[in-house]
Design a protein around this motif. Sequence first.
Motif, PDB file in Angstrom:
ATOM      1  N   GLN A  52       0.393  -1.038   0.032  1.00  0.00           N
ATOM      2  CA  GLN A  52      -0.334   0.082   0.627  1.00  0.00           C
ATOM      3  C   GLN A  52       0.921   1.566  -0.008  1.00  0.00           C
ATOM      4  N   SER A  53       0.563   2.440  -0.090  1.00  0.00           N
ATOM      5  CA  SER A  53       1.041   3.283  -0.022  1.00  0.00           C
ATOM      6  C   SER A  53       0.857   3.712   1.042  1.00  0.00           C
ATOM      7  N   PRO A  54       2.909   4.557   1.265  1.00  0.00           N
ATOM      8  CA  PRO A  54       3.569   4.830   2.454  1.00  0.00           C
ATOM      9  C   PRO A  54       3.384   6.269   2.865  1.00  0.00           C
ATOM     10  N   ILE A  55       2.407   7.411   1.275  1.00  0.00           N
ATOM     11  CA  ILE A  55       2.407   8.512   1.714  1.00  0.00           C
ATOM     12  C   ILE A  55       1.922   9.015   2.355  1.00  0.00           C
ATOM     13  N   THR A  56       0.628   8.821   3.349  1.00  0.00           N
ATOM     14  CA  THR A  56       0.566   9.427   4.500  1.00  0.00           C
ATOM     15  C   THR A  56       0.763   9.247   5.958  1.00  0.00           C
ATOM     16  N   ALA A  57       1.352   8.538   4.941  1.00  0.00           N
ATOM     17  CA  ALA A  57       2.179   7.964   6.764  1.00  0.00           C
ATOM     18  C   ALA A  57       3.778   8.704   7.047  1.00  0.00           C
ATOM     19  N   THR A  58       4.491   8.974   5.479  1.00  0.00           N
ATOM     20  CA  THR A  58       5.682   9.509   5.510  1.00  0.00           C
ATOM     21  C   THR A  58       5.689  11.252   5.657  1.00  0.00           C
ATOM     22  N   ILE A  59       4.144  11.724   5.485  1.00  0.00           N
ATOM     23  CA  ILE A  59       4.240  13.209   5.523  1.00  0.00           C
ATOM     24  C   ILE A  59       3.980  13.307   7.392  1.00  0.00           C
ATOM     25  N   GLU A  60       3.112  12.432   8.033  1.00  0.00           N
ATOM     26  CA  GLU A  60       2.967  12.348   8.931  1.00  0.00           C
ATOM     27  C   GLU A  60       4.385  12.608  10.030  1.00  0.00           C
ATOM     28  N   PHE A  61       4.659  11.759   9.874  1.00  0.00           N
ATOM     29  CA  PHE A  61       6.267  11.193  10.201  1.00  0.00           C
ATOM     30  C   PHE A  61       6.995  12.598  10.508  1.00  0.00           C
ATOM     31  N   GLN A  62       7.074  12.994   8.750  1.00  0.00           N
ATOM     32  CA  GLN A  62       8.169  14.849   9.010  1.00  0.00           C
ATOM     33  C   GLN A  62       6.950  15.395   9.919  1.00  0.00           C
ATOM     34  N   SER A  63       5.536  15.432   9.611  1.00  0.00           N
ATOM     35  CA  SER A  63       4.803  16.674  10.970  1.00  0.00           C
ATOM     36  C   SER A  63       5.416  16.952  12.362  1.00  0.00           C
ATOM     37  N   LEU A  64       5.373  14.821  12.226  1.00  0.00           N
ATOM     38  CA  LEU A  64       5.221  14.775  14.212  1.00  0.00           C
ATOM     39  C   LEU A  64       7.166  15.654  14.231  1.00  0.00           C
ATOM     40  N   ILE A  65       8.045  15.127  13.957  1.00  0.00           N
ATOM     41  CA  ILE A  65       9.073  15.614  14.056  1.00  0.00           C
ATOM     42  C   ILE A  65       9.233  17.095  13.527  1.00  0.00           C
ATOM     43  N   ALA A  66       8.862  17.989  13.151  1.00  0.00           N
ATOM     44  CA  ALA A  66       9.087  19.429  13.236  1.00  0.00           C
ATOM     45  C   ALA A  66       7.678  19.582  14.325  1.00  0.00           C
ATOM     46  N   GLU A  67       6.596  19.006  14.797  1.00  0.00           N
ATOM     47  CA  GLU A  67       6.218  19.589  16.290  1.00  0.00           C
ATOM     48  C   GLU A  67       6.938  19.339  17.594  1.00  0.00           C
ATOM     49  N   ALA A  68       8.294  17.795  17.281  1.00  0.00           N
ATOM     50  CA  ALA A  68       8.908  18.194  18.126  1.00  0.00           C
ATOM     51  C   ALA A  68      10.115  19.208  18.245  1.00  0.00           C
ATOM     52  N   THR A  69      10.567  19.912  17.376  1.00  0.00           N
ATOM     53  CA  THR A  69      10.766  21.027  17.372  1.00  0.00           C
ATOM     54  C   THR A  69      10.411  22.643  18.437  1.00  0.00           C
TER      55      THR A  69
END
Length: 241
Positions: free
Chosen positions: A141-158
């Motif tokens: 399956q496509s991991p695009i949505t999960a990829t965007i979420e991963f990057q957003s979680l890192i951004a929130e951790a800033t």
Amino acid sequence: MDIPKLQMTPAYRVVSDDLRQRIVRGEVQAGQAFPTEADLATRFGVHRSTIREGLRQLEQDGLLQRVGKRLVVTIPKHADLAHAAERALRMHQVSYRDVWEVASTLEPMCASLAAERINDEELAQLERNLEHTAVLVQSGQSPITATIEFQSLIAEATHNQALLLARAPVSLLMRSGYAAIAPALPQSGARLLEAHRHVYDALKQGDAESAVAWTRKHLMDHKRGFEFAGLDFDSPIPESA
């Protein structure tokens, strides 16, 4: 004699600009009811129709919200600001390369700051995201949505609000890039997952240098994906992407 026409600012814009400045300065707090149209018309010395149009501008900007019959001051949500900026960028016909160049600065910055500031709960969220991404990749399956979420979680951790607001529309547009190359590179999911695992390990260890290096590697893979897929990296991102 050539005399240029005077550029007169409409009265409703004068009203909306004045009220916007007052809201931004904190003279009226979020959640506080706004003065009525009649009250504002008296204060500004204009017709209520002028006040009504000025208030409509503030509603469109997300600074006011109707609650029953009253208007209440609100703080625009990140998502609303991001989608508005994304639409504007598409209208300016930004290219995949334009967005990638900005992301190549913002995402490593996020990784570096997150390595210093991430907490246990945020690490746990990233771990759950990796588990979900692995399931998607293994099942084809496509991991695009999960990829965007991963990057957003890192951004929130800033824990940096300015950085979050700056990267949000870029992230939405990067999603279009992932969607464009994914059909031609079905094998890219496993490579993406590997990069994310390395970033996670680096963040867990507080290793900013490694987190940044793997983030940059992932972004270079994104660029190469366009080349392998035979897509034009300099083409404008379409409205439908």
